[in-house]
Structure formats: structure tokens, C-alpha cells
Design a protein around this motif. Structure first.
Motif, PDB file in Angstrom:
ATOM      1  N   ASN A 290       0.820  -1.222   0.000  1.00 25.72           N
ATOM      2  CA  ASN A 290       0.000   0.000   0.000  1.00 25.72           C
ATOM      3  C   ASN A 290       0.850   1.267   0.000  1.00 25.72           C
TER       4      ASN A 290
ATOM      5  N   LYS B  25      -8.752   4.145   2.227  1.00 29.36           N
ATOM      6  CA  LYS B  25      -8.518   4.018   3.659  1.00 29.36           C
ATOM      7  C   LYS B  25      -7.570   2.863   4.022  1.00 29.36           C
ATOM      8  N   SER B  26      -6.844   2.366   3.045  1.00 29.56           N
ATOM      9  CA  SER B  26      -5.946   1.229   3.272  1.00 29.56           C
ATOM     10  C   SER B  26      -4.808   1.582   4.225  1.00 29.56           C
TER      11      SER B  26
ATOM     12  N   LYS C 281     -10.789  -0.439   1.771  1.00 29.44           N
ATOM     13  CA  LYS C 281      -9.431  -0.871   2.150  1.00 29.44           C
ATOM     14  C   LYS C 281      -8.975  -2.019   1.250  1.00 29.44           C
TER      15      LYS C 281
END
Length: 343
Positions: free
Chosen positions: A197, A209-210, A241
């Protein structure tokens, strides 16, 4: 058998004349020291090493003593051990003393008074500066245990090509040095899990929102200039996510794994605590196990759990270390190995 093993170990290390003469005498005692959990200097009953002592008594079928410790492993502990009459002694969890985690020299010196040589068989904590791993080496001749020696041998990678490094998990801070160390040595570096990420965001991908570590975005951006680094082409989402690698990523990663001759894997490629997001990791594992011609090294607690019910394979080495394996592969100097191996 334990006594014979220690003798073979000492002989193989080329000890000085003093210790060679001592080999002619019977070994009086083997004293086992170790850790369990993180009691942080407090006595916690369910973290006691007493069950270990009971197991060894039953397995070795001989008298074995269990000895409590105090804060500084005081002098009278030696008397207790001498009076026990046991050839094998297990000391209580050293982390019950707050001195252990502080790499206390006094604590280590008192431990050293109990023996003539120190054998490190705890690779998994050899990256820690603690009394029984680091400071103790200042007071006793220090040697690698048979399994620790095996760890070093297997993790000292041979120049086998193609070499593929697979990096997953959540912590960018521990994985980044490994990537940096292998950027020239490896042919492919496959990145998944939470680590990916940070690299994806550095590549201007909207990860929503990861999980991400913004402190390492610049480092990730620099590394992305190298074409050896391969990020997932697609992902599995849940509640905005990224929680797993997608089918295209699985296909690309598996194709690389199939043609690799050496594979090093640390960390799952998805949120495997939820079976729905363990698919990518399981497919990667399946492909790795099918590659019988490659030399394979797997390490890290979560990754090792995936192999729990799998049949052992001769071409696969499972490291006992997670953080220790990463530090070794990153080329860091490990406190537990400072007088055991030459860097």
C-alpha cells in the motif's frame, strides 16, 4: 545424547587448548536458559518455563532441576544448581527479571558464572540486545548452536538465479531494508500486503482508507525506479481498504514463482485473519510448494503458520525468525551473533 551433542559442538568450533583439555573430563552440567512471552520484568505464572522443564524430564527420562531466578541472578543461584545434583538444569524465564531486557552487564556476568561456554540456539531473538543473547558474550567463549548454524547457512543466500524475494505483512519499516539490500541481488521483488500500500500510494494510486506508512513514501518512490519491484496489478477491496491481491496479481506473481530457482518469502500478501482475504496468500503458497526445483526459504510467524499442516519438503527451509530473518537478510549486524560469526 545432549552431552554427546555438546561435545561434538565444542569440538567442531576449534576451541583453544584449555577447552580441548576440558573435553577429556565429563561435562558436569548443561544449563538451559530462555524466554517466554513479554512479562516485562514481572512474574507471570502462565509464562513460566516450568512446563518446559517437565517436558524435558519426561522426554530425556532423567532427573532435571528447575531453578528460580531473582532480579540479578544472584551468587547463591550457583549453589542451588550445584546442590541440585542434576546434569541438566532449566532456569526460570529470564524475562521475569527487568534486567534481561535492559541488556544489563551485571545480570549477564552472573549468568556467565554458571558455565564455561555459551551456546546460542535462539536465532529468533538474535537481533535483540538483551543480557542472555548480547551482553553474556562478553564473559564467555560463545558459539552457534546446531540449529542457529543451520539458519545462518540457509540465510546466507547462494548466487542462484532467478532469485525472487516475496515481501508481505504490514510493517514497512522492517521490510524496506530487506528490499534495499536485495535490489541489486534479486531478479524479482514481489510486494503485497500492507507493505504494498505504501508503494502504491508513492505511485499515486488512490488506496483510500488502506493501511499505509506515510513516513516511507519517499523511500518507496525512489525504489520504484527499479523495474525489479513488482506491485499487485489489482486488489481485493473491503470498506475502502485493500485487503488482498487480486486475480491478475496472483497470475503474475505465480508465473514468476514458477520460473524461479531461489525464493525467499516473508509476510502474508493479504489480511489472512479473514479467510475471505487469504486467497492470494494461499495461491502463492500453493505455487511455491509446487516448485520442487527451487531452493525456498520461508520465515515470519504469520507465514510459518500457513505451513503448519503441510508435508515437509527437502527444498524448503523454514526460518524460526521473523524480525531476525529480516535483519539478517537486510545485512544488519545482529547482537546475538557478534562473536559467533564474522561479518
Amino acid at each position: 545424547q545432549a552431552e554427546d551433542g555438546i561435545r561434538d559442538l565444542v569440538r567442531s568450533r576449534g576451541l583453544g587448548d584449555v577447552y580441548k583439555r576440558q573435553l577429556k573430563k565429563p561435562i558436569k552440567q548443561i544449563i538451559l536458559i530462555g524466554h517466554a512471552g513479554r512479562p516485562n520484568g514481572k512474574i507471570i505464572k502462565n509464562l513460566s518455563l516450568q512446563p518446559v522443564a517437565k517436558y524435558l524430564t519426561a522426554t530425556l527420562k532423567q532427573k532435571l532441576s528447575f531453578v528460580e531466578i531473582d532480579r540479578y541472578v544472584s551468587k547463591n543461584i550457583k549453589k542451588l544448581i550445584e546442590l541440585s545434583g542434576s546434569k541438566i538444569v532449566v532456569l526460570e524465564n529470564l524475562r521475569f527479571s527487568d534486567r534481561e531486557q535492559k541488556n544489563c552487564k551485571r545480570f549477564a556476568k552472573n549468568l556467565a558464572k554458571l558455565g564455561d561456554i555459551y551456546v546460542n540456539e535462539a536465532f529468533a531473538v538474535s537481533h535483540r540486545s538483551v543480557s542472555s543473547v548480547d551482553a553474556i558474550q562478553n564473559y564467555l567463549p560463545s558459539y552457534a548452536g546446531l540449529h542457529l548454524e543451520k539458519e545462518i547457512k540457509n540465510l546466507t543466500l547462494k548466487k542462484t538465479k532467478p532469485l525472487t524475494i516475496i515481501i508481505g505483512g504490514a510493517k514497512v519499516a522492517t521490510k524496506l531494508p530487506v528490499i534495499q539490500n536485495f535490489i541489486k541481488k534479486a531478479d524479482y521483488i514481489l510486494i503485497g500486503g500492507g507493505v504494498a500500500n505504501t508503494f502504491l500510494k508513492a505511485q499515486s494510486v488512490n488506496i483510500k482508507k488502506s493501511l499505509v506508512d506515510n513516513a516511507y513514501l519517499l523511500s518507496a518512490k525512489k525504489l520504484l525506479q527499479n523495474k525489479k519491484i513488482i506491485l499487485p496489478l489489482d486488489y481485493a477491496w473491503s470498506q475502502n481498504k485493500i485487503l488482498d491481491i487480486g486475480p491478475q496479481a496472483i497470475s503474475e506473481f505465480c508465473n514468476i514463482i514458477k520460473k524461479s530457482k531461489m525464493i525467499v518469502w516473508n509476510g502474508p500478501l493479504g489480511y489472512i485473519e479473514n479467510k475471505k482475504f487469504a486467497h492470494g496468500t494461499q495461491k502463492i503458497l500453493q505455487t511455491i510448494l509446487q516448485n520442487k526445483s527451487a531452493q525456498i526459504i520461508i520465515g515470519g510467524g504469520d507465514t510459518n503458520l500457513l505451513l503448519k499442516n503441510k508435508k515437509p519438503q527437502k527444498n524448503i527451509f523454514i526460518s524460526t525468525g521473523g524480525g531476525a530473518m529480516l535483519d539478517f537478510l537486510a545485512g544488519k549486524k545482529m547482537p546475538g551473533l557478534k562473536k559467533i560469526i564474522k561479518y
